[in-house]
Design a protein around this motif. Structure first.
Motif, PDB file in Angstrom:
ATOM      1  N   ARG A 192     -19.442  43.327 -35.968  1.00 18.67           N
ATOM      2  CA  ARG A 192     -19.383  42.989 -34.546  1.00 18.67           C
ATOM      3  C   ARG A 192     -18.883  41.568 -34.344  1.00 18.67           C
ATOM      4  O   ARG A 192     -19.039  40.704 -35.212  1.00 18.67           O
ATOM      5  CB  ARG A 192     -20.770  43.142 -33.909  1.00 18.67           C
ATOM      6  N   ASN A 193     -18.316  41.327 -33.178  1.00 25.36           N
ATOM      7  CA  ASN A 193     -17.799  39.997 -32.855  1.00 25.36           C
ATOM      8  C   ASN A 193     -18.843  39.099 -32.202  1.00 25.36           C
ATOM      9  O   ASN A 193     -18.573  37.919 -31.985  1.00 25.36           O
ATOM     10  CB  ASN A 193     -16.586  40.118 -31.923  1.00 25.36           C
ATOM     11  N   ASP A 194     -20.013  39.655 -31.882  1.00 29.80           N
ATOM     12  CA  ASP A 194     -21.004  38.898 -31.119  1.00 29.80           C
ATOM     13  C   ASP A 194     -22.343  38.811 -31.854  1.00 29.80           C
ATOM     14  O   ASP A 194     -23.397  38.766 -31.229  1.00 29.80           O
ATOM     15  CB  ASP A 194     -21.224  39.558 -29.757  1.00 29.80           C
ATOM     16  N   ALA A 195     -22.300  38.791 -33.180  1.00 26.77           N
ATOM     17  CA  ALA A 195     -23.542  38.909 -33.951  1.00 26.77           C
ATOM     18  C   ALA A 195     -24.092  37.589 -34.475  1.00 26.77           C
ATOM     19  O   ALA A 195     -25.124  37.590 -35.149  1.00 26.77           O
ATOM     20  CB  ALA A 195     -23.330  39.873 -35.128  1.00 26.77           C
ATOM     21  N   GLN A 196     -23.467  36.452 -34.186  1.00 25.56           N
ATOM     22  CA  GLN A 196     -23.927  35.198 -34.784  1.00 25.56           C
ATOM     23  C   GLN A 196     -25.361  34.863 -34.396  1.00 25.56           C
ATOM     24  O   GLN A 196     -26.161  34.448 -35.243  1.00 25.56           O
ATOM     25  CB  GLN A 196     -23.003  34.040 -34.402  1.00 25.56           C
ATOM     26  N   ASN A 197     -25.714  35.035 -33.118  1.00 27.59           N
ATOM     27  CA  ASN A 197     -27.084  34.725 -32.696  1.00 27.59           C
ATOM     28  C   ASN A 197     -28.097  35.600 -33.417  1.00 27.59           C
ATOM     29  O   ASN A 197     -29.189  35.140 -33.787  1.00 27.59           O
ATOM     30  CB  ASN A 197     -27.231  34.890 -31.185  1.00 27.59           C
ATOM     31  N   SER A 198     -27.744  36.860 -33.627  1.00 27.54           N
ATOM     32  CA  SER A 198     -28.625  37.769 -34.349  1.00 27.54           C
ATOM     33  C   SER A 198     -28.864  37.277 -35.768  1.00 27.54           C
ATOM     34  O   SER A 198     -29.989  37.313 -36.274  1.00 27.54           O
ATOM     35  CB  SER A 198     -28.014  39.176 -34.368  1.00 27.54           C
ATOM     36  N   TRP A 199     -27.814  36.785 -36.410  1.00 33.07           N
ATOM     37  CA  TRP A 199     -27.956  36.262 -37.775  1.00 33.07           C
ATOM     38  C   TRP A 199     -28.720  34.948 -37.794  1.00 33.07           C
ATOM     39  O   TRP A 199     -29.499  34.689 -38.707  1.00 33.07           O
ATOM     40  CB  TRP A 199     -26.585  36.142 -38.427  1.00 33.07           C
ATOM     41  N   ASN A 200     -28.509  34.114 -36.798  1.00 31.99           N
ATOM     42  CA  ASN A 200     -29.292  32.872 -36.715  1.00 31.99           C
ATOM     43  C   ASN A 200     -30.788  33.183 -36.648  1.00 31.99           C
ATOM     44  O   ASN A 200     -31.611  32.557 -37.335  1.00 31.99           O
ATOM     45  CB  ASN A 200     -28.874  32.079 -35.479  1.00 31.99           C
ATOM     46  N   GLU A 201     -31.143  34.169 -35.824  1.00 30.43           N
ATOM     47  CA  GLU A 201     -32.542  34.546 -35.678  1.00 30.43           C
ATOM     48  C   GLU A 201     -33.077  35.204 -36.947  1.00 30.43           C
ATOM     49  O   GLU A 201     -34.214  34.949 -37.361  1.00 30.43           O
ATOM     50  CB  GLU A 201     -32.695  35.487 -34.483  1.00 30.43           C
ATOM     51  N   GLY A 202     -32.259  36.064 -37.571  1.00 28.69           N
ATOM     52  CA  GLY A 202     -32.700  36.763 -38.762  1.00 28.69           C
ATOM     53  C   GLY A 202     -32.929  35.837 -39.937  1.00 28.69           C
ATOM     54  O   GLY A 202     -33.882  35.993 -40.708  1.00 28.69           O
ATOM     55  N   VAL A 203     -32.069  34.847 -40.084  1.00 31.81           N
ATOM     56  CA  VAL A 203     -32.156  33.935 -41.230  1.00 31.81           C
ATOM     57  C   VAL A 203     -33.173  32.829 -40.991  1.00 31.81           C
ATOM     58  O   VAL A 203     -33.893  32.421 -41.915  1.00 31.81           O
ATOM     59  CB  VAL A 203     -30.767  33.340 -41.531  1.00 31.81           C
ATOM     60  N   ASN A 204     -33.289  32.361 -39.752  1.00 28.72           N
ATOM     61  CA  ASN A 204     -34.104  31.175 -39.474  1.00 28.72           C
ATOM     62  C   ASN A 204     -35.311  31.444 -38.583  1.00 28.72           C
ATOM     63  O   ASN A 204     -36.207  30.597 -38.484  1.00 28.72           O
ATOM     64  CB  ASN A 204     -33.247  30.114 -38.783  1.00 28.72           C
ATOM     65  N   GLY A 205     -35.370  32.629 -37.953  1.00 28.97           N
ATOM     66  CA  GLY A 205     -36.417  32.884 -36.973  1.00 28.97           C
ATOM     67  C   GLY A 205     -37.767  33.206 -37.605  1.00 28.97           C
ATOM     68  O   GLY A 205     -37.883  33.451 -38.775  1.00 28.97           O
TER      69      GLY A 205
END
Length: 205
Positions: A192-205
């Motif tokens: 997806r082109n809009d997944a960066q926030n999801s990865w930020n949350e997954g890695v750091n949340g």
């Protein structure tokens, strides 16, 4: 002819020898990344251009994940050269291990594309035709701070892979690689082109 993971030998090396990227996995590691299935060129109609895990041109994993973890992209479209060696070095430096849920599917019907739904349709109802990754062998005496799945299934038809995912999660807890399900995070697919926030949350949340 079974459907075979393109990097099956690397997955087996993790299982049999606890080796990843040519080195022993550290007993206290940082993040375990889990995907689904990456077919070799004989298992799919389309050509798999991946040089390593998440290396297909349309995947943005190597942008999203390193950006979330260390603030820099390792994607070839962002000017990164000498992959996959750069990716492997990054994993070793940061205590990262990458696996996929499925190694082989004993089904002669090849995949029309790389979608999880295509993979799902090749798995038998009782899962007996599917060789999934053996975390009990691979990660005995290895602890992870976090497990990050590169998927967040919204497709209700994907049920058999969910069952495999649940088996893998339970086995990780049984052998003590993680202590509870709260250590497991799920990110939007890196295609997806809009997944960066999801990865930020997954890695750091």
């Amino acid at each position: 002819m079974p459907l075979i993971h393109k990097f099956r030998n690397e997955l087996i090396d993790i299982e049999e020898n606890q080796n990843f990227c040519g080195e022993k996995i550290k007993q206290k590691s940082n993040i375990l990344i889990i995907g689904t299935f990456n077919p070799d060129n004989q298992s799919c109609v389309g050509q798999n251009n991946a040089s390593w895990f998440y290396g297909r041109n349309q995947s943005k994993f190597w942008r999203y994940f390193p950006n979330a973890l260390t603030g820099n992209s390792l994607h070839p479209n962002d000017g990164i050269e000498n992959v996959p060696e750069v990716w492997k070095s990054y994993c070793l430096k940061n205590g990262i291990v990458i696996i996929d849920l499925i190694k082989t599917i004993n089904k002669a019907e090849i995949l029309e594309n790389f979608s999880d739904r295509e993979v799902e349709h090749r798995i038998s109802e009782d899962l007996s035709n599917t060789d999934y990754f053996d975390v009990k062998k691979a990660f005995k005496n290895i602890n992870f701070e976090r497990v990050v799945y590169s998927l967040r299934w919204t497709d209700n038809q994907i049920q058999k892979m969910r069952r495999i995912k649940n088996l893998v999660n339970q086995e990780l807890i049984e052998i003590g690689s993680i202590q509870n399900l709260n250590q497991i995070k799920y990110c939007n697919t890196p295609s997806r082109n809009d997944a960066q926030n999801s990865w930020n949350e997954g890695v750091n949340g």
